[in-house]
Write a protein that holds these residues in place. Structure first.
Motif, short mmCIF file in Angstrom:
data_model
loop_
_atom_site.label_atom_id
_atom_site.label_comp_id
_atom_site.label_asym_id
_atom_site.label_seq_id
_atom_site.Cartn_x
_atom_site.Cartn_y
_atom_site.Cartn_z
N ARG A 76 0.84 -1.20 0.00
CA ARG A 76 0.00 0.00 0.00
C ARG A 76 0.88 1.25 0.00
N ARG A 77 1.91 1.25 0.85
CA ARG A 77 2.82 2.39 0.93
C ARG A 77 3.53 2.61 -0.41
N ARG A 78 3.93 1.53 -1.05
CA ARG A 78 4.61 1.66 -2.35
C ARG A 78 3.66 2.17 -3.43
N GLU A 79 2.40 1.78 -3.38
CA GLU A 79 1.41 2.31 -4.34
C GLU A 79 1.25 3.81 -4.15
N ILE A 80 1.19 4.23 -2.90
CA ILE A 80 1.06 5.66 -2.60
C ILE A 80 2.29 6.40 -3.08
N GLU A 81 3.46 5.85 -2.80
CA GLU A 81 4.71 6.49 -3.23
C GLU A 81 4.77 6.59 -4.75
N GLN A 82 4.34 5.54 -5.45
CA GLN A 82 4.36 5.55 -6.91
C GLN A 82 3.40 6.60 -7.45
N ALA A 83 2.22 6.71 -6.87
CA ALA A 83 1.27 7.73 -7.30
C ALA A 83 1.84 9.13 -7.06
N TRP A 84 2.52 9.32 -5.95
CA TRP A 84 3.13 10.61 -5.64
C TRP A 84 4.24 10.93 -6.64
N LEU A 85 5.06 9.93 -6.96
CA LEU A 85 6.13 10.14 -7.94
C LEU A 85 5.57 10.49 -9.32
N GLU A 86 4.46 9.85 -9.69
CA GLU A 86 3.81 10.17 -10.96
C GLU A 86 3.27 11.59 -10.95
N THR A 87 2.73 12.01 -9.81
CA THR A 87 2.24 13.38 -9.68
C THR A 87 3.38 14.37 -9.82
N LEU A 88 4.50 14.08 -9.15
CA LEU A 88 5.67 14.96 -9.25
C LEU A 88 6.20 15.02 -10.69
N ALA A 90 4.61 14.82 -13.34
CA ALA A 90 3.70 15.59 -14.20
C ALA A 90 3.82 17.09 -13.99
N MET A 91 4.50 17.52 -12.92
CA MET A 91 4.63 18.96 -12.69
C MET A 91 6.05 19.42 -12.99
N PRO A 92 6.18 20.69 -13.37
CA PRO A 92 7.52 21.22 -13.67
C PRO A 92 8.42 21.11 -12.43
N ALA A 93 9.68 20.79 -12.65
CA ALA A 93 10.63 20.61 -11.55
C ALA A 93 10.70 21.85 -10.65
N ALA A 94 10.52 23.01 -11.24
CA ALA A 94 10.58 24.24 -10.46
C ALA A 94 9.48 24.32 -9.41
N HIS A 95 8.40 23.55 -9.60
CA HIS A 95 7.28 23.58 -8.67
C HIS A 95 7.30 22.41 -7.68
N HIS A 96 8.33 21.59 -7.75
CA HIS A 96 8.41 20.45 -6.82
C HIS A 96 8.64 20.96 -5.40
N PRO A 97 7.94 20.39 -4.45
CA PRO A 97 8.17 20.78 -3.05
C PRO A 97 9.53 20.27 -2.58
#
Length: 180
Positions: A76-88, A90-97
């Protein structure tokens, strides 16, 4: 070699290798298997009472069940991490937290996922559809086969869970701040 002096030590000596092998076959990864075998015994050790088992089969069933729950948590944790990485991605690197903020987001996502997992399935689904998918109560009700009033009850139940998580996070933050 001295004999094991406690029930837990005896359990560890006689079953750790077997458990790690079982986990290795299940996970296909020796490092994860070692970590989860260790975590299984930590859970057993941190329990309030020492468990006694009447047979090897009973001990192994308990260890296997505990380890299985840890496997599910890992997946479950790895699925969440993968979804988060996919979200990151998709956004420009300049906007990464920042890395710290990313870790906080992942922790929050894991906590919300765990909280939703403790709710009745319809309540978790109603919350997901209403909040994440931005569906109306009637649309959610239609999808779940319940009334709009029941949807509001389900969403309120999940929101209470979210508020409880937020309160726990606030308490952690307050207790971890150095005294000034």
């Amino acid at each position: 070699m001295s004999q094991p002096s406690s029930i837990l030590e005896n359990l560890y000596v006689h079953h750790h290798g077997w458990l790690q092998g079982w986990l290795r076959r299940r996970l296909g990864n020796g490092a994860d298997a070692a970590d989860l075998a260790h975590d299984t015994f930590v859970r057993l050790i941190s329990g309030r009472t020492q468990r006694r088992f009447d047979s090897v089969a009973e001990a192994r069933a308990y260890l296997r069940t505990t380890a299985q729950h840890l496997c599910i948590n890992l997946w479950r944790r790895r699925e969440i991490e993968q979804a988060w990485l996919e979200t990151l991605a998709a956004m420009p690197a300049a906007h990464h937290p920042s890395a710290e903020r990313q870790a906080m987001v992942l922790q929050a996502l894991e906590e919300v996922t765990a909280m939703l997992g403790q709710l009745p399935p319809k309540a978790a689904r109603a919350f997901t559809l209403a909040v994440i998918c931005d569906m109306t109560d009637d649309e959610v009700g239609l999808a779940l086969g319940v009334s709009g009033r029941m949807v509001r009850k389900y969403v309120a139940q999940a929101m209470l869970g979210c508020l409880t998580l937020r309160a726990q996070q606030t308490m952690r933050e307050l207790t971890s701040e150095p005294a000034g």
